[in-house]
Design an enzyme around this catalytic site. Structure first.
Site, PDB file in Angstrom:
ATOM      1  N   CYS A 222      21.511   0.120  23.322  1.00 13.71           N
ATOM      2  CA  CYS A 222      20.867  -0.580  22.204  1.00 13.71           C
ATOM      3  C   CYS A 222      21.447  -1.997  22.074  1.00 13.71           C
ATOM      4  CB  CYS A 222      21.103   0.199  20.904  1.00 13.71           C
ATOM      5  SG  CYS A 222      20.338  -0.573  19.483  1.00 13.71           S
TER       6      CYS A 222
ATOM      7  N   CYS B   2      17.881   4.035  16.328  1.00 12.25           N
ATOM      8  CA  CYS B   2      17.628   3.025  15.306  1.00 12.25           C
ATOM      9  C   CYS B   2      16.362   2.272  15.710  1.00 12.25           C
ATOM     10  CB  CYS B   2      18.831   2.101  15.136  1.00 12.25           C
ATOM     11  SG  CYS B   2      18.919   0.721  16.284  1.00 12.25           S
TER      12      CYS B   2
ATOM     13  N   GLY C 215       0.793  -1.232   0.000  1.00  5.72           N
ATOM     14  CA  GLY C 215       0.000   0.000   0.000  1.00  5.72           C
ATOM     15  C   GLY C 215       0.823   1.278   0.000  1.00  5.72           C
TER      16      GLY C 215
ATOM     17  N   CYS D 135      -8.885  -9.201   9.420  1.00  2.46           N
ATOM     18  CA  CYS D 135      -7.705  -8.608   8.810  1.00  2.46           C
ATOM     19  C   CYS D 135      -7.649  -7.116   9.137  1.00  2.46           C
ATOM     20  CB  CYS D 135      -7.635  -8.869   7.317  1.00  2.46           C
ATOM     21  SG  CYS D 135      -8.933  -8.105   6.409  1.00  2.46           S
TER      22      CYS D 135
ATOM     23  N   ASP E 190      10.255  -7.272  -2.675  1.00  2.00           N
ATOM     24  CA  ASP E 190       8.985  -7.725  -2.090  1.00  2.00           C
ATOM     25  C   ASP E 190       8.820  -9.208  -2.437  1.00  2.00           C
ATOM     26  OD1 ASP E 190       6.130  -5.928  -1.272  1.00  2.00           O
ATOM     27  OD2 ASP E 190       6.092  -8.110  -1.448  1.00  2.00           O
TER      28      ASP E 190
ATOM     29  N   LYS F  41       4.477  -8.688  -7.000  1.00  2.00           N
ATOM     30  CA  LYS F  41       4.309  -7.230  -6.882  1.00  2.00           C
ATOM     31  C   LYS F  41       5.456  -6.488  -7.561  1.00  2.00           C
ATOM     32  CE  LYS F  41       1.518  -6.987  -2.704  1.00  2.00           C
ATOM     33  NZ  LYS F  41       1.459  -6.663  -1.278  1.00  2.00           N
TER      34      LYS F  41
ATOM     35  N   CYS G   1      24.950  -0.478  15.994  1.00  2.00           N
ATOM     36  CA  CYS G   1      24.364   0.812  16.382  1.00  2.00           C
ATOM     37  C   CYS G   1      25.286   1.479  17.395  1.00  2.00           C
ATOM     38  CB  CYS G   1      22.959   0.618  16.953  1.00  2.00           C
ATOM     39  SG  CYS G   1      22.250   2.144  17.594  1.00  2.00           S
TER      40      CYS G   1
ATOM     41  N   ASN H 256      12.336 -12.616   0.143  1.00  2.00           N
ATOM     42  CA  ASN H 256      12.051 -12.310   1.537  1.00  2.00           C
ATOM     43  C   ASN H 256      13.373 -11.937   2.202  1.00  2.00           C
ATOM     44  OD1 ASN H 256      11.530 -12.293   4.237  1.00  2.00           O
ATOM     45  ND2 ASN H 256      10.420 -14.228   4.273  1.00  2.00           N
TER      46      ASN H 256
HETATM   47  P1  ATP Z   1      -1.852  -6.753   3.382  1.00  2.00           P
HETATM   48  O1  ATP Z   1      -0.563  -7.159   4.054  1.00  2.00           O
HETATM   49  O2  ATP Z   1      -2.877  -6.231   4.349  1.00  2.00           O
HETATM   50  O3  ATP Z   1      -2.376  -7.789   2.425  1.00  2.00           O
HETATM   51  P2  ATP Z   1      -0.387  -5.290   1.460  1.00  2.00           P
HETATM   52  O4  ATP Z   1      -0.045  -6.599   0.814  1.00  2.00           O
HETATM   53  O5  ATP Z   1      -0.672  -4.116   0.554  1.00  2.00           O
HETATM   54  O6  ATP Z   1      -1.533  -5.483   2.494  1.00  2.00           O
HETATM   55  P3  ATP Z   1       1.225  -3.585   3.012  1.00  2.00           P
HETATM   56  O7  ATP Z   1       1.202  -3.656   4.482  1.00  2.00           O
HETATM   57  O8  ATP Z   1       0.501  -2.477   2.366  1.00  2.00           O
HETATM   58  O9  ATP Z   1       0.791  -4.962   2.428  1.00  2.00           O
HETATM   59  O10 ATP Z   1       2.728  -3.564   2.476  1.00  2.00           O
HETATM   60  C1  ATP Z   1       3.780  -4.271   3.029  1.00  2.00           C
HETATM   61  C2  ATP Z   1       4.562  -4.925   1.912  1.00  2.00           C
HETATM   62  O11 ATP Z   1       5.810  -5.360   2.447  1.00  2.00           O
HETATM   63  C3  ATP Z   1       3.852  -6.154   1.345  1.00  2.00           C
HETATM   64  O12 ATP Z   1       3.787  -6.039  -0.058  1.00  2.00           O
HETATM   65  C4  ATP Z   1       4.743  -7.306   1.787  1.00  2.00           C
HETATM   66  O13 ATP Z   1       4.776  -8.361   0.852  1.00  2.00           O
HETATM   67  C5  ATP Z   1       6.110  -6.632   1.926  1.00  2.00           C
HETATM   68  N1  ATP Z   1       6.988  -7.343   2.865  1.00  2.00           N
HETATM   69  C6  ATP Z   1       6.745  -7.577   4.169  1.00  2.00           C
HETATM   70  N2  ATP Z   1       7.756  -8.293   4.728  1.00  2.00           N
HETATM   71  C7  ATP Z   1       8.667  -8.501   3.738  1.00  2.00           C
HETATM   72  C8  ATP Z   1       9.925  -9.191   3.674  1.00  2.00           C
HETATM   73  N3  ATP Z   1      10.426  -9.797   4.733  1.00  2.00           N
HETATM   74  N4  ATP Z   1      10.595  -9.223   2.499  1.00  2.00           N
HETATM   75  C9  ATP Z   1      10.070  -8.620   1.392  1.00  2.00           C
HETATM   76  N5  ATP Z   1       8.894  -7.948   1.395  1.00  2.00           N
HETATM   77  C10 ATP Z   1       8.189  -7.891   2.543  1.00  2.00           C
HETATM   78 ZN    ZN Z   2      20.105   1.326  18.130  1.00  2.00          ZN
END
Ligand code: ATP
Ligand code: ZN
Length: 292
Positions: free
Chosen positions: A266, A189, A27, A213, A68, A91, A271, A114
């Site tokens: 920390c 941080c 988002g 959700c 992503d 995405k 850091c 990830n």
């Molecule tokens: P929802 O999570 O409610 O379905 P969304 O998919 O739009 O909504 P957001 O919270 O708007 O998610 O955006 C966070 C984004 O960060 C997501 O697209 C998610 O896939 C990405 N993300 C989260 N954790 C990781 C990660 N460890 N590695 C890569 N991307 C990540």
């Molecule tokens: Zn720190």
């Protein structure tokens, strides 16, 4: 460039020298990527190196690197940016296609990974260290993820590399958001001041009830993305004042702002190292605010 003529920015063209990494193109991240792509509009400049036997050619162009692991889902269509026809695509691929159509001069690099997985963390570090236009480190990292673990991973990497980054977030009830500018050693941080839930050792996953959700509003996400990109431009192009922490409460249209100092206790050893380096820098080159 009007911003230059009006005396806001000294050299807007500098935007094309930068590489910005966006982690999470959901988002907030996807809208952030679109705004930056539109800001980077302009022709790629080819520069001949004067006084050089080999007449080297440098290519300047704004560069975006997207991380992503998720796919576009029809259920996410209350967010801005993605379109129903893109459902099922990763995405990063869907984002790259749209952004390239908006501005073919912006170079987009994508990682469908990830970042919290040990094997992929190494690649993440390498990209931050060498993903810049001439193989140098990237200029800025923008965190647009939605969970603690991913934020901590970005924090670990940026502390290790002494890389500046912005953290961003939208609350589960969709009516609050924030951005935070993190300069390792100078400001807190993500591990210096962990969120209350984490500090109280509650597992984040246990907070999510089955079938319920989080709420989301494209408005709040758009405002947070706007604040994030505005402060990114101020940082990269050296104008205005960057907010250390800027909150947004949609119910009251309240924007709290503050500076959070680093925590001398920390848990992140890098850091503490950056804090020491920052203290030594301040002693060596005291900053006189009026001369800046
Ligand atoms: P929802 O999570 O409610 O379905 P969304 O998919 O739009 O909504 P957001 O919270 O708007 O998610 O955006 C966070 C984004 O960060 C997501 O697209 C998610 O896939 C990405 N993300 C989260 N954790 C990781 C990660 N460890 N590695 C890569 N991307 C990540
Ligand atoms: Zn720190």
């Amino acid at each position: 460039m009007a911003l230059q003529r009006m005396g806001i920015v000294k050299n807007y063209e500098d935007i094309r020298k930068f590489t910005v990494v966006i982690v999470g193109v959901g988002g907030v991240g996807s809208v952030t990527a679109e705004m930056l792509t539109r800001c980077g509009i302009g022709k790629v400049i080819l520069k001949e190196m004067p006084n050089s036997e080999h007449s080297l050619t440098y290519i300047y162009g704004f560069q975006l690197i997207l991380f992503d692991y998720d796919k576009v889902e029809l259920a996410n269509m209350n967010r801005l940016f993605y379109q129903p026809a893109q459902a099922g695509l990763s995405k990063v691929t869907a984002a790259s296609m749209t952004l390239t159509r908006i501005n073919p001069d912006v170079k987009i690099e994508t990682y469908n990974t990830n970042i919290t997985l040990t094997t992929q963390f190494e690649e993440f570090l390498r990209v931050l260290q060498t993903g810049g236009i001439s193989g140098n480190r990237v200029d800025l990292v923008l965190s647009c993820v939605d969970n603690y673990e991913a934020r901590m991973t970005i924090n670990t990497a940026c502390n290790e590399l002494a890389l500046e980054w912005f953290e961003s977030g939208v609350s589960e009830n969709a009516v609050c958001g924030h951005i935070q500018y993190i300069v390792p050693g100078e400001s807190a941080c993500f591990a210096c001041a962990p969120p209350l839930v984490v500090a109280s050792e509650i597992d984040e996953k246990t907070l999510k009830k089955d079938g319920v959700c989080a709420a989301s509003l494209p408005t709040t996400m758009g405002v947070v993305a706007g604040l994030l990109v505005q402060n990114t431009l101020k940082k990269l192009l050296h104008f205005g004042t960057i907010s250390w922490y800027l909150g947004y409460n949609a119910l009251a249209d309240f924007f709290p702002s503050m500076m959070i100092k680093p925590n001398p206790n920390c848990t992140d050893s890098f850091c503490l190292k950056r804090q020491e380096e920052f203290k030594n820098r301040v002693i060596e080159e005291p900053v006189c605010k009026n001369e800046e």
